[in-house]
Design an enzyme around this catalytic site. Structure first.
Site, PDB file in Angstrom:
ATOM      1  N   GLU A  46     -25.458 -50.530  56.745  1.00  0.00           N
ATOM      2  CA  GLU A  46     -25.629 -49.329  56.143  1.00  0.00           C
ATOM      3  C   GLU A  46     -26.665 -48.446  56.867  1.00  0.00           C
ATOM      4  O   GLU A  46     -27.684 -49.001  57.371  1.00  0.00           O
ATOM      5  CB  GLU A  46     -26.262 -49.579  54.789  1.00  0.00           C
ATOM      6  CG  GLU A  46     -26.536 -48.498  53.813  1.00  0.00           C
ATOM      7  CD  GLU A  46     -27.270 -48.666  52.488  1.00  0.00           C
ATOM      8  OE1 GLU A  46     -27.362 -48.077  51.640  1.00  0.00           O
ATOM      9  OE2 GLU A  46     -28.029 -49.774  52.424  1.00  0.00           O
ATOM     10  N   ASN A 106     -23.488 -41.853  51.018  1.00  0.00           N
ATOM     11  CA  ASN A 106     -23.930 -42.867  51.698  1.00  0.00           C
ATOM     12  C   ASN A 106     -22.328 -43.461  52.289  1.00  0.00           C
ATOM     13  O   ASN A 106     -21.732 -44.188  51.256  1.00  0.00           O
ATOM     14  CB  ASN A 106     -24.751 -43.785  50.967  1.00  0.00           C
ATOM     15  CG  ASN A 106     -25.354 -44.953  51.709  1.00  0.00           C
ATOM     16  OD1 ASN A 106     -24.798 -45.505  52.761  1.00  0.00           O
ATOM     17  ND2 ASN A 106     -26.438 -45.490  51.210  1.00  0.00           N
ATOM     18  N   GLU A 142     -32.508 -42.903  46.473  1.00  0.00           N
ATOM     19  CA  GLU A 142     -30.922 -42.699  46.794  1.00  0.00           C
ATOM     20  C   GLU A 142     -30.333 -41.738  45.779  1.00  0.00           C
ATOM     21  O   GLU A 142     -29.555 -40.889  46.023  1.00  0.00           O
ATOM     22  CB  GLU A 142     -30.138 -44.000  46.660  1.00  0.00           C
ATOM     23  CG  GLU A 142     -30.467 -44.820  47.982  1.00  0.00           C
ATOM     24  CD  GLU A 142     -29.654 -45.889  48.218  1.00  0.00           C
ATOM     25  OE1 GLU A 142     -28.378 -45.787  48.161  1.00  0.00           O
ATOM     26  OE2 GLU A 142     -30.036 -47.302  48.202  1.00  0.00           O
ATOM     27  N   CYS A 168     -24.193 -52.100  50.253  1.00  0.00           N
ATOM     28  CA  CYS A 168     -25.379 -52.511  49.829  1.00  0.00           C
ATOM     29  C   CYS A 168     -25.531 -52.657  48.212  1.00  0.00           C
ATOM     30  O   CYS A 168     -24.960 -53.787  47.904  1.00  0.00           O
ATOM     31  CB  CYS A 168     -26.663 -51.386  49.991  1.00  0.00           C
ATOM     32  SG  CYS A 168     -28.287 -52.128  49.811  1.00  0.00           S
TER      33      CYS A 168
END
Length: 309
Positions: A46, A106, A142, A168
């Site tokens: 990631e 992401n 995030e 993740c």
């Protein structure tokens, strides 16, 4: 036998001051080792190209956007894509994606052996919070910098099998694996950046965090009879430690390869995709055994609904 030799390319720490070009040089060095080991596929973590920037509270959107990639490949990553093409090696890597219409995700991508992007996944389960939290020992923002993924949990036919991706925190949610499992997934690639200490529970350190990492990856693999390749960015980034523990898990839920350091490290295993068949045809034969008439709350509610007293 449908064998795919997979390399899990764990990355050591990336400091805030490190350039993308320097990071790509390290990624290429791991790819070189993967080529020497005969890998068909190399999987990176990631947010491979940068430090884990959601630990920093930022109010200037221009500063936030500086951590995002507006296209892929781009000038910094072009040498990595070229090396993959030269080797005829597929790869998967994670990065912060800024779309042309201004959305922030992401993201994890999959290329084929020509370097063409054949799959894209955007992280669905965003952890953390969206405003500065003085009660935490460090921030995990995030929810401030990313939007929840809008692509669901797709799978792709690649490398002679059925491939999926997640990122993740997704690995902690059984729905992640099950939605891919219902599409016949045979190999799941996931990258992670996991702090070594829980910012809200200081006595939860690296030993327990590594235990939970193995637990969820092994359970997801076993319960869906799939290979899972979980790859970390690890080590101390600007004073903030991340766990390593990159691992490859077989469809029986057994760990067959695991990183031993918190540095740049390659783990390798030949993954026979046909090894998925037994579980998919017996105890996890979904068509014979699933009872969806009883699963309504899974998609009908988010929070807990307790029985009346």
């Amino acid at each position: 036998m449908r064998e795919v030799v997979v390399g899990g390319a764990q990355m050591g720490p990336i400091q805030k001051s490190d350039t993308r070009e320097a990071v790509v040089e390290r990624m290429i060095a791991l790819m070189d080792r993967a080529h020497e080991a005969g890998c068909d596929l190399v999987v990176y973590p990631e947010l491979t190209l940068t430090t884990f920037f959601p630990r920093w509270y930022m109010e200037d959107q221009r500063e936030v956007d500086s951590w995002f990639e507006r296209e892929m490949p781009n000038e910094a990553t072009a040498p990595l894509f070229k090396r993959a093409r030269d080797y005829g090696m597929a790869m998967s890597l994670g990065y912060a994606e800024l779309t042309p219409d201004g959305h922030h995700f992401n993201t994890q991508i999959l290329t084929d052996k020509t370097g063409a992007i054949v799959g894209k996944y955007r992280k669905v389960h965003l952890p953390g919070h969206d405003e500065f939290d003085p009660e935490r020992s460090f921030q995990h923002l995030e929810k401030r910098y990313f939007e929840p993924g809008d692509l669901g949990f797709p799978v792709w036919r690649a490398l002679g099998g059925i491939m999926g991706m997640c990122v993740c925190n997704d690995r902690r949610w059984p729905e992640t694996y099950r939605v891919m499992g219902l599409q016949g997934v045979e190999l799941v690639m996931l990258g992670y950046n996991t702090p070594s200490v829980n910012s809200q529970k200081g006595d939860e350190g690296p030993e327990k965090r590594l235990f939970h990492n193995r637990l969820v990856v092994q359970a997801g693999a076993y319960q869906n009879s799939t290979w899972v390749v979980a790859v970390a960015k690890a080590g101390v980034e600007d004073g903030h430690p991340l766990i390593g523990g990159s691992l490859i898990v077989n469809p029986d839920g057994e760990v067959v390869a695991e990183a031993k350091t918190e540095d740049d490290e390659l783990i390798v295993h030949p993954c026979d995709l046909d090894a998925c068949n037994f579980g998919k045809e017996t105890i996890f034969d979904f068509a014979r055994h699933r009872r969806i008439e009883h699963y309504g709350p899974i998609t009908g509610q988010t929070g807990i609904v307790r029985p009346k007293e």
